[in-house]
Motif scaffolding. Structure first.
Motif: not given
Length: 556
Positions: A28, A35, A104, A148
Protein backbone atom coordinates in the motif's frame (compact mmCIF):
# COMPACT_ATOMS: atom_id res chain seq x y z
CA UNK A 1 -15.41 -18.82 25.02
CA UNK A 2 -13.33 -19.23 28.17
CA UNK A 3 -10.29 -17.56 29.64
CA UNK A 4 -8.12 -20.31 28.22
CA UNK A 5 -9.08 -19.18 24.71
CA UNK A 6 -7.25 -15.91 25.31
CA UNK A 7 -3.54 -16.56 25.37
CA UNK A 8 -0.35 -15.10 24.04
CA UNK A 9 0.46 -16.09 20.47
CA UNK A 10 3.47 -18.29 19.85
CA UNK A 11 6.66 -16.76 18.38
CA UNK A 12 5.87 -18.16 14.92
CA UNK A 13 2.49 -16.43 15.00
CA UNK A 14 4.12 -13.15 16.04
CA UNK A 15 6.65 -13.49 13.24
CA UNK A 16 3.87 -14.23 10.73
CA UNK A 17 1.97 -11.16 11.94
CA UNK A 18 5.05 -8.97 11.52
CA UNK A 19 5.71 -10.38 8.06
CA UNK A 20 2.08 -9.73 7.09
CA UNK A 21 2.31 -6.15 8.37
CA UNK A 22 5.49 -5.55 6.37
CA UNK A 23 3.91 -6.95 3.21
CA UNK A 24 0.77 -4.87 3.63
CA UNK A 25 2.86 -1.77 4.24
CA UNK A 26 4.88 -2.37 1.08
CA UNK A 27 1.80 -3.21 -1.00
CA UNK A 28 0.00 0.00 0.00
CA UNK A 29 3.07 2.29 0.00
CA UNK A 30 2.25 4.02 -3.34
CA UNK A 31 -0.99 5.31 -1.80
CA UNK A 32 0.57 6.61 1.41
CA UNK A 33 -0.59 10.21 0.90
CA UNK A 34 -4.20 9.19 0.27
CA UNK A 35 -4.07 6.89 3.31
CA UNK A 36 -2.83 9.81 5.41
CA UNK A 37 -5.76 11.91 4.17
CA UNK A 38 -8.24 9.19 5.17
CA UNK A 39 -6.70 8.96 8.64
CA UNK A 40 -6.72 12.77 8.99
CA UNK A 41 -10.45 12.88 8.19
CA UNK A 42 -11.13 10.29 10.91
CA UNK A 43 -8.99 12.19 13.43
CA UNK A 44 -10.75 15.44 12.51
CA UNK A 45 -13.89 13.95 14.08
CA UNK A 46 -12.58 15.12 17.47
CA UNK A 47 -13.32 18.75 16.49
CA UNK A 48 -17.12 18.33 16.20
CA UNK A 49 -17.04 15.95 19.20
CA UNK A 50 -15.54 18.69 21.36
CA UNK A 51 -17.86 21.24 19.75
CA UNK A 52 -20.95 19.16 20.54
CA UNK A 53 -19.89 18.65 24.16
CA UNK A 54 -19.15 22.36 24.51
CA UNK A 55 -22.48 23.32 22.92
CA UNK A 56 -24.37 20.94 25.19
CA UNK A 57 -22.56 22.29 28.24
CA UNK A 58 -23.22 25.91 27.24
CA UNK A 59 -26.91 25.27 26.53
CA UNK A 60 -27.65 23.32 29.71
CA UNK A 61 -25.44 25.57 31.82
CA UNK A 62 -27.39 28.61 30.65
CA UNK A 63 -30.81 27.19 31.51
CA UNK A 64 -30.67 27.62 35.31
CA UNK A 65 -29.64 31.33 35.25
CA UNK A 66 -32.19 32.00 32.50
CA UNK A 67 -35.00 30.40 34.54
CA UNK A 68 -34.56 33.14 37.11
CA UNK A 69 -35.99 35.49 34.44
CA UNK A 70 -39.74 34.86 34.08
CA UNK A 71 -39.69 35.66 30.34
CA UNK A 72 -39.62 32.53 28.17
CA UNK A 73 -37.83 34.45 25.44
CA UNK A 74 -34.82 35.01 27.70
CA UNK A 75 -34.46 31.21 28.21
CA UNK A 76 -34.55 30.60 24.48
CA UNK A 77 -32.07 33.40 23.88
CA UNK A 78 -29.67 32.01 26.49
CA UNK A 79 -29.85 28.44 25.16
CA UNK A 80 -29.58 29.33 21.45
CA UNK A 81 -25.77 29.82 21.13
CA UNK A 82 -24.99 26.50 22.80
CA UNK A 83 -27.73 24.65 20.90
CA UNK A 84 -26.54 26.16 17.61
CA UNK A 85 -22.98 25.02 18.36
CA UNK A 86 -24.18 21.50 19.20
CA UNK A 87 -26.33 21.20 16.06
CA UNK A 88 -23.58 22.64 13.86
CA UNK A 89 -21.10 20.19 15.34
CA UNK A 90 -23.42 17.26 14.60
CA UNK A 91 -23.78 18.39 10.98
CA UNK A 92 -20.03 18.82 10.64
CA UNK A 93 -19.53 15.38 12.14
CA UNK A 94 -21.81 13.86 9.52
CA UNK A 95 -19.96 15.61 6.69
CA UNK A 96 -16.56 14.51 8.01
CA UNK A 97 -17.77 10.94 8.51
CA UNK A 98 -19.11 10.74 4.96
CA UNK A 99 -15.92 12.26 3.55
CA UNK A 100 -13.79 9.77 5.49
CA UNK A 101 -15.90 6.84 4.27
CA UNK A 102 -15.73 7.92 0.62
CA UNK A 103 -12.00 8.61 0.80
CA UNK A 104 -11.26 5.21 2.34
CA UNK A 105 -13.59 3.44 -0.11
CA UNK A 106 -11.92 5.01 -3.17
CA UNK A 107 -8.50 4.24 -1.71
CA UNK A 108 -9.47 0.61 -1.18
CA UNK A 109 -10.76 0.25 -4.75
CA UNK A 110 -7.54 1.71 -6.14
CA UNK A 111 -5.32 -0.57 -4.07
CA UNK A 112 -7.35 -3.72 -4.77
CA UNK A 113 -7.52 -3.04 -8.51
CA UNK A 114 -3.78 -2.45 -8.73
CA UNK A 115 -3.04 -5.49 -6.58
CA UNK A 116 -5.26 -7.78 -8.64
CA UNK A 117 -3.64 -6.49 -11.82
CA UNK A 118 -0.22 -7.29 -10.38
CA UNK A 119 -1.18 -10.74 -9.17
CA UNK A 120 -3.26 -11.98 -12.12
CA UNK A 121 -0.20 -13.25 -13.97
CA UNK A 122 0.34 -15.57 -11.00
CA UNK A 123 -3.18 -16.96 -11.48
CA UNK A 124 -2.29 -18.08 -15.00
CA UNK A 125 1.27 -19.19 -14.23
CA UNK A 126 0.18 -22.76 -13.48
CA UNK A 127 2.35 -22.89 -10.34
CA UNK A 128 -0.70 -22.90 -8.06
CA UNK A 129 -3.88 -24.93 -8.34
CA UNK A 130 -6.88 -23.12 -9.79
CA UNK A 131 -8.65 -23.16 -6.43
CA UNK A 132 -5.64 -21.69 -4.58
CA UNK A 133 -5.05 -19.03 -7.20
CA UNK A 134 -8.67 -17.94 -7.50
CA UNK A 135 -9.26 -17.95 -3.74
CA UNK A 136 -6.24 -15.68 -3.28
CA UNK A 137 -7.16 -13.39 -6.19
CA UNK A 138 -10.81 -13.04 -5.13
CA UNK A 139 -11.30 -13.67 -1.39
CA UNK A 140 -7.69 -12.81 -0.51
CA UNK A 141 -7.73 -9.37 -2.13
CA UNK A 142 -11.27 -8.66 -0.87
CA UNK A 143 -10.07 -9.49 2.66
CA UNK A 144 -7.92 -6.34 2.50
CA UNK A 145 -10.96 -4.10 2.06
CA UNK A 146 -11.83 -3.78 5.75
CA UNK A 147 -8.17 -3.31 6.67
CA UNK A 148 -7.82 -0.39 4.25
CA UNK A 149 -11.19 1.28 4.74
CA UNK A 150 -11.67 0.81 8.48
CA UNK A 151 -8.80 -0.58 10.50
CA UNK A 152 -5.85 1.44 9.27
CA UNK A 153 -7.37 4.96 9.48
CA UNK A 154 -9.07 4.08 12.78
CA UNK A 155 -5.78 2.72 14.16
CA UNK A 156 -4.16 6.15 13.78
CA UNK A 157 -7.21 7.87 15.22
CA UNK A 158 -7.25 5.49 18.22
CA UNK A 159 -3.82 6.81 19.22
CA UNK A 160 -4.30 10.52 18.52
CA UNK A 161 -7.98 11.24 19.18
CA UNK A 162 -8.19 10.09 22.86
CA UNK A 163 -5.18 12.24 23.75
CA UNK A 164 -6.74 15.31 22.10
CA UNK A 165 -10.05 14.70 23.88
CA UNK A 166 -8.36 14.15 27.26
CA UNK A 167 -6.41 17.38 26.73
CA UNK A 168 -9.72 19.18 26.10
CA UNK A 169 -11.14 17.69 29.30
CA UNK A 170 -8.02 18.74 31.21
CA UNK A 171 -8.68 22.38 30.36
CA UNK A 172 -11.91 22.19 32.37
CA UNK A 173 -11.03 19.55 34.98
CA UNK A 174 -7.51 18.08 35.34
CA UNK A 175 -8.85 15.51 37.83
CA UNK A 176 -11.39 14.20 35.31
CA UNK A 177 -8.62 13.99 32.71
CA UNK A 178 -6.66 11.90 35.21
CA UNK A 179 -9.62 9.50 35.61
CA UNK A 180 -9.79 9.07 31.85
CA UNK A 181 -6.06 8.39 31.57
CA UNK A 182 -6.16 5.89 34.44
CA UNK A 183 -9.03 3.90 32.90
CA UNK A 184 -7.32 3.71 29.51
CA UNK A 185 -4.85 1.06 30.74
CA UNK A 186 -7.32 -1.82 31.36
CA UNK A 187 -9.13 -0.81 28.19
CA UNK A 188 -5.95 -1.27 26.11
CA UNK A 189 -5.07 -4.54 27.88
CA UNK A 190 -8.54 -5.94 27.13
CA UNK A 191 -8.15 -5.02 23.47
CA UNK A 192 -4.74 -6.70 23.27
CA UNK A 193 -5.90 -9.96 24.85
CA UNK A 194 -8.99 -10.35 22.69
CA UNK A 195 -6.95 -9.37 19.62
CA UNK A 196 -4.53 -12.22 20.29
CA UNK A 197 -7.40 -14.67 20.50
CA UNK A 198 -8.93 -13.35 17.28
CA UNK A 199 -5.72 -13.75 15.26
CA UNK A 200 -5.56 -17.55 15.24
CA UNK A 201 -9.30 -17.96 14.68
CA UNK A 202 -9.25 -15.56 11.71
CA UNK A 203 -6.44 -17.51 10.07
CA UNK A 204 -8.35 -20.78 10.49
CA UNK A 205 -11.49 -19.16 9.10
CA UNK A 206 -9.67 -17.97 5.95
CA UNK A 207 -8.21 -21.45 5.38
CA UNK A 208 -11.71 -22.93 5.71
CA UNK A 209 -13.08 -20.35 3.28
CA UNK A 210 -10.29 -21.12 0.79
CA UNK A 211 -10.99 -24.86 1.11
CA UNK A 212 -14.72 -24.36 0.47
CA UNK A 213 -14.09 -22.05 -2.50
CA UNK A 214 -11.63 -24.48 -4.06
CA UNK A 215 -13.93 -27.43 -3.50
CA UNK A 216 -16.88 -25.61 -5.02
CA UNK A 217 -14.84 -24.49 -8.04
CA UNK A 218 -13.54 -28.02 -8.66
CA UNK A 219 -17.00 -29.54 -8.42
CA UNK A 220 -18.49 -26.98 -10.80
CA UNK A 221 -15.80 -27.77 -13.35
CA UNK A 222 -16.42 -31.50 -12.93
CA UNK A 223 -20.20 -31.18 -12.99
CA UNK A 224 -20.73 -33.20 -16.22
CA UNK A 225 -18.74 -36.13 -14.77
CA UNK A 226 -20.57 -35.87 -11.44
CA UNK A 227 -23.94 -36.04 -13.20
CA UNK A 228 -22.79 -38.84 -15.49
CA UNK A 229 -21.72 -41.04 -12.56
CA UNK A 230 -24.69 -39.99 -10.38
CA UNK A 231 -22.51 -38.89 -7.48
CA UNK A 232 -24.47 -35.71 -6.73
CA UNK A 233 -25.36 -36.83 -3.20
CA UNK A 234 -21.78 -37.68 -2.26
CA UNK A 235 -20.42 -34.40 -3.63
CA UNK A 236 -23.19 -32.43 -1.93
CA UNK A 237 -22.19 -33.99 1.38
CA UNK A 238 -18.57 -32.99 0.86
CA UNK A 239 -19.55 -29.40 0.13
CA UNK A 240 -21.93 -29.44 3.13
CA UNK A 241 -19.12 -30.63 5.43
CA UNK A 242 -16.82 -27.88 4.15
CA UNK A 243 -19.63 -25.34 4.63
CA UNK A 244 -20.22 -26.53 8.20
CA UNK A 245 -16.50 -26.22 8.93
CA UNK A 246 -16.52 -22.64 7.67
CA UNK A 247 -19.62 -21.91 9.77
CA UNK A 248 -17.87 -23.29 12.88
CA UNK A 249 -14.77 -21.19 12.22
CA UNK A 250 -16.89 -18.10 11.63
CA UNK A 251 -18.81 -18.77 14.85
CA UNK A 252 -15.56 -18.87 16.82
CA UNK A 253 -14.46 -15.57 15.30
CA UNK A 254 -17.82 -14.04 16.27
CA UNK A 255 -17.49 -15.38 19.83
CA UNK A 256 -14.15 -13.61 20.19
CA UNK A 257 -15.67 -10.45 18.70
CA UNK A 258 -18.60 -10.54 21.16
CA UNK A 259 -16.23 -11.14 24.08
CA UNK A 260 -14.07 -8.25 22.93
CA UNK A 261 -17.11 -6.00 22.69
CA UNK A 262 -18.29 -6.98 26.18
CA UNK A 263 -14.90 -6.28 27.75
CA UNK A 264 -14.53 -2.91 26.06
CA UNK A 265 -18.09 -1.85 26.83
CA UNK A 266 -17.54 -2.75 30.49
CA UNK A 267 -14.43 -0.61 30.86
CA UNK A 268 -15.95 2.21 28.83
CA UNK A 269 -19.09 2.23 31.00
CA UNK A 270 -16.93 2.07 34.14
CA UNK A 271 -14.90 5.09 33.04
CA UNK A 272 -18.00 7.13 32.18
CA UNK A 273 -19.59 6.13 35.51
CA UNK A 274 -16.51 7.30 37.43
CA UNK A 275 -16.60 10.64 35.62
CA UNK A 276 -20.34 10.95 36.28
CA UNK A 277 -19.90 10.17 39.99
CA UNK A 278 -17.08 12.67 40.32
CA UNK A 279 -19.02 15.41 38.50
CA UNK A 280 -22.18 14.76 40.54
CA UNK A 281 -20.45 14.81 43.91
CA UNK A 282 -18.43 17.85 42.83
CA UNK A 283 -21.59 19.78 41.97
CA UNK A 284 -23.15 18.80 45.29
CA UNK A 285 -19.87 19.60 47.08
CA UNK A 286 -19.98 16.15 48.72
CA UNK A 287 -16.58 14.81 47.66
CA UNK A 288 -14.84 12.87 50.46
CA UNK A 289 -11.61 14.69 49.66
CA UNK A 290 -10.72 18.30 48.89
CA UNK A 291 -11.96 19.10 45.38
CA UNK A 292 -9.01 19.76 43.03
CA UNK A 293 -11.38 21.76 40.85
CA UNK A 294 -14.85 23.23 41.32
CA UNK A 295 -17.27 22.51 38.47
CA UNK A 296 -20.25 24.42 37.23
CA UNK A 297 -23.31 22.71 35.75
CA UNK A 298 -22.21 23.54 32.21
CA UNK A 299 -18.69 22.22 32.81
CA UNK A 300 -20.07 18.99 34.31
CA UNK A 301 -22.25 18.36 31.27
CA UNK A 302 -19.29 19.14 28.98
CA UNK A 303 -17.19 16.48 30.74
CA UNK A 304 -20.03 13.95 30.76
CA UNK A 305 -20.59 14.42 27.01
CA UNK A 306 -16.85 14.22 26.31
CA UNK A 307 -16.07 11.11 28.40
CA UNK A 308 -17.69 8.52 26.05
CA UNK A 309 -15.94 10.16 23.09
CA UNK A 310 -12.53 9.37 24.58
CA UNK A 311 -13.20 5.64 24.21
CA UNK A 312 -15.14 5.81 20.95
CA UNK A 313 -12.04 5.62 18.65
CA UNK A 314 -10.74 2.56 20.51
CA UNK A 315 -14.15 0.90 20.46
CA UNK A 316 -14.22 1.44 16.70
CA UNK A 317 -10.72 -0.02 16.48
CA UNK A 318 -11.81 -3.08 18.44
CA UNK A 319 -14.82 -3.51 16.14
CA UNK A 320 -12.51 -3.28 13.10
CA UNK A 321 -9.74 -5.44 14.58
CA UNK A 322 -11.06 -8.57 12.89
CA UNK A 323 -10.49 -6.73 9.57
CA UNK A 324 -6.81 -6.58 10.39
CA UNK A 325 -6.80 -10.29 11.31
CA UNK A 326 -8.60 -11.16 8.07
CA UNK A 327 -5.98 -9.24 6.10
CA UNK A 328 -3.12 -10.94 8.00
CA UNK A 329 -4.69 -14.33 7.28
CA UNK A 330 -4.93 -13.56 3.56
CA UNK A 331 -1.37 -12.25 3.15
CA UNK A 332 0.42 -15.66 2.98
CA UNK A 333 -1.91 -16.69 0.14
CA UNK A 334 -1.34 -13.38 -1.66
CA UNK A 335 2.41 -13.79 -1.20
CA UNK A 336 2.25 -17.27 -2.75
CA UNK A 337 0.34 -15.84 -5.71
CA UNK A 338 2.85 -13.00 -6.02
CA UNK A 339 5.77 -15.44 -6.01
CA UNK A 340 4.03 -17.55 -8.66
CA UNK A 341 3.78 -14.54 -10.98
CA UNK A 342 6.51 -14.33 -13.61
CA UNK A 343 9.03 -11.52 -13.45
CA UNK A 344 7.71 -8.16 -14.56
CA UNK A 345 8.28 -7.38 -18.22
CA UNK A 346 10.43 -4.33 -18.80
CA UNK A 347 10.44 -4.28 -22.62
CA UNK A 348 8.26 -5.76 -25.32
CA UNK A 349 10.07 -6.92 -28.47
CA UNK A 350 8.30 -6.29 -31.79
CA UNK A 351 10.00 -8.06 -34.68
CA UNK A 352 9.22 -7.20 -38.29
CA UNK A 353 10.88 -10.21 -39.89
CA UNK A 354 11.09 -13.95 -39.29
CA UNK A 355 14.04 -14.36 -36.90
CA UNK A 356 16.41 -17.20 -36.16
CA UNK A 357 15.66 -18.74 -32.75
CA UNK A 358 18.34 -20.42 -30.67
CA UNK A 359 17.94 -22.41 -27.45
CA UNK A 360 21.40 -22.42 -25.88
CA UNK A 361 21.79 -25.07 -23.12
CA UNK A 362 18.31 -24.28 -21.87
CA UNK A 363 17.04 -25.80 -18.61
CA UNK A 364 13.41 -25.63 -17.45
CA UNK A 365 12.56 -26.53 -13.86
CA UNK A 366 9.22 -26.08 -12.09
CA UNK A 367 9.70 -25.48 -8.37
CA UNK A 368 11.66 -28.19 -6.57
CA UNK A 369 10.86 -30.92 -9.14
CA UNK A 370 13.41 -32.48 -11.46
CA UNK A 371 14.18 -30.46 -14.62
CA UNK A 372 11.70 -30.99 -17.45
CA UNK A 373 14.35 -29.88 -19.96
CA UNK A 374 18.07 -29.93 -19.17
CA UNK A 375 20.93 -28.41 -21.24
CA UNK A 376 18.82 -28.37 -24.39
CA UNK A 377 20.27 -26.68 -27.48
CA UNK A 378 18.51 -26.08 -30.80
CA UNK A 379 18.61 -23.51 -33.60
CA UNK A 380 15.53 -22.75 -35.69
CA UNK A 381 16.76 -21.01 -38.88
CA UNK A 382 14.98 -17.95 -40.23
CA UNK A 383 11.63 -18.83 -41.79
CA UNK A 384 12.01 -22.57 -41.22
CA UNK A 385 9.67 -25.00 -39.49
CA UNK A 386 10.85 -27.32 -36.72
CA UNK A 387 8.69 -30.12 -35.34
CA UNK A 388 9.28 -31.30 -31.76
CA UNK A 389 8.22 -34.89 -31.21
CA UNK A 390 8.53 -37.26 -28.27
CA UNK A 391 6.58 -38.92 -25.53
CA UNK A 392 4.36 -36.95 -23.16
CA UNK A 393 6.37 -35.26 -20.43
CA UNK A 394 9.53 -34.74 -22.49
CA UNK A 395 9.13 -30.96 -22.48
CA UNK A 396 7.74 -30.13 -25.92
CA UNK A 397 5.04 -27.79 -24.61
CA UNK A 398 7.43 -26.34 -22.03
CA UNK A 399 9.82 -25.18 -24.78
CA UNK A 400 6.96 -23.44 -26.59
CA UNK A 401 5.71 -21.90 -23.33
CA UNK A 402 9.25 -20.68 -22.62
CA UNK A 403 9.10 -18.35 -25.62
CA UNK A 404 5.74 -17.06 -24.36
CA UNK A 405 7.12 -16.42 -20.88
CA UNK A 406 4.92 -19.09 -19.34
CA UNK A 407 7.75 -21.48 -18.39
CA UNK A 408 10.70 -20.56 -16.15
CA UNK A 409 14.14 -20.28 -17.77
CA UNK A 410 16.18 -22.03 -15.07
CA UNK A 411 19.42 -22.17 -17.04
CA UNK A 412 20.97 -21.28 -20.38
CA UNK A 413 19.67 -18.58 -22.68
CA UNK A 414 17.44 -17.83 -25.67
CA UNK A 415 18.91 -15.95 -28.63
CA UNK A 416 16.98 -13.98 -31.25
CA UNK A 417 19.05 -13.53 -34.42
CA UNK A 418 22.10 -14.25 -32.29
CA UNK A 419 21.25 -11.68 -29.62
CA UNK A 420 20.43 -12.99 -26.12
CA UNK A 421 16.89 -12.40 -24.88
CA UNK A 422 17.44 -10.41 -21.70
CA UNK A 423 15.57 -11.02 -18.46
CA UNK A 424 12.34 -9.03 -18.46
CA UNK A 425 12.10 -8.81 -22.25
CA UNK A 426 8.81 -10.07 -23.66
CA UNK A 427 8.67 -11.78 -27.05
CA UNK A 428 4.93 -12.51 -27.07
CA UNK A 429 4.05 -9.46 -29.21
CA UNK A 430 5.99 -11.10 -32.05
CA UNK A 431 4.38 -14.53 -31.61
CA UNK A 432 1.22 -16.06 -33.07
CA UNK A 433 0.23 -19.01 -30.89
CA UNK A 434 -2.29 -21.83 -31.15
CA UNK A 435 -2.38 -24.09 -28.11
CA UNK A 436 -3.90 -27.45 -27.32
CA UNK A 437 -7.08 -25.86 -25.95
CA UNK A 438 -7.53 -22.36 -27.41
CA UNK A 439 -9.00 -19.95 -24.88
CA UNK A 440 -12.66 -19.18 -25.43
CA UNK A 441 -14.52 -16.15 -24.08
CA UNK A 442 -18.30 -15.61 -23.87
CA UNK A 443 -19.37 -13.76 -27.02
CA UNK A 444 -19.52 -14.24 -30.75
CA UNK A 445 -17.14 -16.29 -32.85
CA UNK A 446 -15.89 -13.01 -34.31
CA UNK A 447 -15.09 -11.72 -30.81
CA UNK A 448 -13.12 -14.88 -30.10
CA UNK A 449 -11.00 -14.53 -33.25
CA UNK A 450 -10.46 -10.81 -32.63
CA UNK A 451 -8.53 -11.57 -29.42
CA UNK A 452 -5.41 -12.09 -31.54
CA UNK A 453 -5.59 -8.56 -33.02
CA UNK A 454 -8.11 -6.27 -31.27
CA UNK A 455 -7.84 -3.54 -33.92
CA UNK A 456 -8.62 -5.94 -36.78
CA UNK A 457 -11.53 -5.14 -39.10
CA UNK A 458 -14.44 -7.50 -39.68
CA UNK A 459 -13.11 -8.21 -43.17
CA UNK A 460 -9.70 -9.24 -41.84
CA UNK A 461 -11.38 -11.55 -39.36
CA UNK A 462 -13.51 -13.11 -42.08
CA UNK A 463 -10.40 -13.73 -44.21
CA UNK A 464 -8.56 -15.34 -41.27
CA UNK A 465 -11.58 -17.53 -40.52
CA UNK A 466 -11.80 -18.60 -44.17
CA UNK A 467 -8.10 -19.50 -44.27
CA UNK A 468 -8.52 -21.58 -41.11
CA UNK A 469 -11.53 -23.36 -42.58
CA UNK A 470 -14.04 -21.93 -40.07
CA UNK A 471 -17.46 -22.05 -41.66
CA UNK A 472 -20.77 -20.60 -40.59
CA UNK A 473 -21.97 -17.36 -39.09
CA UNK A 474 -19.25 -15.40 -37.27
CA UNK A 475 -21.98 -13.70 -35.22
CA UNK A 476 -23.04 -16.94 -33.53
CA UNK A 477 -22.66 -16.95 -29.76
CA UNK A 478 -20.06 -19.05 -27.94
CA UNK A 479 -20.16 -19.65 -24.18
CA UNK A 480 -17.13 -19.67 -21.88
CA UNK A 481 -16.81 -23.46 -22.13
CA UNK A 482 -16.72 -23.46 -25.92
CA UNK A 483 -20.35 -24.51 -26.33
CA UNK A 484 -21.27 -24.15 -30.00
CA UNK A 485 -17.84 -25.26 -31.27
CA UNK A 486 -16.81 -28.78 -32.21
CA UNK A 487 -13.33 -30.05 -31.39
CA UNK A 488 -12.15 -29.39 -34.95
CA UNK A 489 -13.66 -25.90 -34.97
CA UNK A 490 -11.92 -25.09 -31.72
CA UNK A 491 -8.57 -26.06 -33.29
CA UNK A 492 -9.41 -23.93 -36.32
CA UNK A 493 -10.22 -21.03 -33.99
CA UNK A 494 -6.63 -21.13 -32.72
CA UNK A 495 -5.31 -21.25 -36.30
CA UNK A 496 -7.62 -18.38 -37.34
CA UNK A 497 -6.04 -16.28 -34.60
CA UNK A 498 -2.60 -17.27 -35.88
CA UNK A 499 -3.59 -16.17 -39.40
CA UNK A 500 -5.04 -12.89 -38.12
CA UNK A 501 -2.00 -11.84 -36.10
CA UNK A 502 0.82 -10.77 -38.45
CA UNK A 503 3.55 -12.14 -36.17
CA UNK A 504 6.87 -13.44 -37.59
CA UNK A 505 7.02 -16.35 -35.13
CA UNK A 506 4.40 -19.13 -35.11
CA UNK A 507 4.07 -21.57 -32.21
CA UNK A 508 1.71 -24.55 -32.48
CA UNK A 509 1.16 -26.89 -29.53
CA UNK A 510 -0.46 -30.20 -30.57
CA UNK A 511 -2.60 -28.56 -33.27
CA UNK A 512 -4.34 -31.83 -34.25
CA UNK A 513 -4.49 -33.67 -30.93
CA UNK A 514 -7.67 -35.68 -30.24
CA UNK A 515 -8.90 -35.29 -33.83
CA UNK A 516 -9.81 -38.17 -36.09
CA UNK A 517 -7.74 -38.88 -39.21
CA UNK A 518 -10.11 -37.05 -41.56
CA UNK A 519 -10.20 -33.90 -39.41
CA UNK A 520 -6.42 -33.97 -39.01
CA UNK A 521 -5.93 -34.34 -42.75
CA UNK A 522 -8.14 -31.31 -43.36
CA UNK A 523 -5.99 -29.20 -41.02
CA UNK A 524 -2.61 -30.12 -42.52
CA UNK A 525 -2.88 -27.76 -45.48
CA UNK A 526 -4.05 -24.97 -43.15
CA UNK A 527 -1.06 -25.49 -40.84
CA UNK A 528 1.29 -25.50 -43.84
CA UNK A 529 -0.19 -22.23 -45.10
CA UNK A 530 -0.04 -20.60 -41.65
CA UNK A 531 3.68 -21.37 -41.29
CA UNK A 532 4.72 -19.84 -44.62
CA UNK A 533 7.13 -16.93 -44.18
CA UNK A 534 7.38 -17.47 -40.43
CA UNK A 535 9.83 -19.10 -38.07
CA UNK A 536 7.69 -21.96 -36.80
CA UNK A 537 7.95 -24.36 -33.90
CA UNK A 538 5.41 -27.20 -33.67
CA UNK A 539 5.02 -29.60 -30.73
CA UNK A 540 3.21 -32.71 -31.90
CA UNK A 541 2.70 -36.45 -31.52
CA UNK A 542 1.43 -36.73 -35.09
CA UNK A 543 3.70 -38.08 -37.82
CA UNK A 544 1.54 -36.34 -40.42
CA UNK A 545 2.06 -32.94 -38.78
CA UNK A 546 5.78 -33.63 -38.27
CA UNK A 547 6.07 -34.38 -42.00
CA UNK A 548 5.20 -30.72 -42.71
CA UNK A 549 8.36 -29.53 -40.94
CA UNK A 550 11.76 -28.85 -42.49
CA UNK A 551 13.43 -30.56 -39.53
CA UNK A 552 12.13 -32.98 -36.91
CA UNK A 553 13.69 -32.98 -33.43
CA UNK A 554 12.91 -35.86 -31.09
CA UNK A 555 12.97 -35.18 -27.35
CA UNK A 556 13.60 -37.94 -24.85
Amino acid sequence: MTATDIQSPDPASKEASRAAANWLSAATAPWKKRATLSAALVIADVVPAIGFAAGLGLALGAIVPALADPGAASVLKAVTPGAALAVGSLLLRGVLGQAATLSASHLSQSIKSALRGRLMSGVFSGKLSDSEAMAAAVEGVDALDGFITRFRPIKTAAVVSPLVLIAAAAVVSPFTAGILVFTLLPFVIGMALTGMAAAAESRRQFVAMERLSGLFLDRIRALPAILAFQSETQQSRQIARASDELARRTSKVLKVAFLSSAILEFFSALAVALVAVYCGFNLLRLLPFPAPDVLTLGQAFFLLALAPEVYQPMRRLAAAYHDRQAADSAVPHLQALEQAAPAAVTRSINLHHAPALTFDKVTITYGDAAPVISDFSLTVPTGRTIALIGASGTGKSSLIHLLLGLSPLSGGQILIDGEPLASGEDLSASIAYAGQAPMVIPGTLEDNIRIALPQASTRQIMEAAAKAGLRGDLARNIDERGGGLSGGERRRLGLARAFLKPAPILLLDEPTAHLDAASEQALLAIIKQASEGRTTLIATHSDAVAALADTVVELS
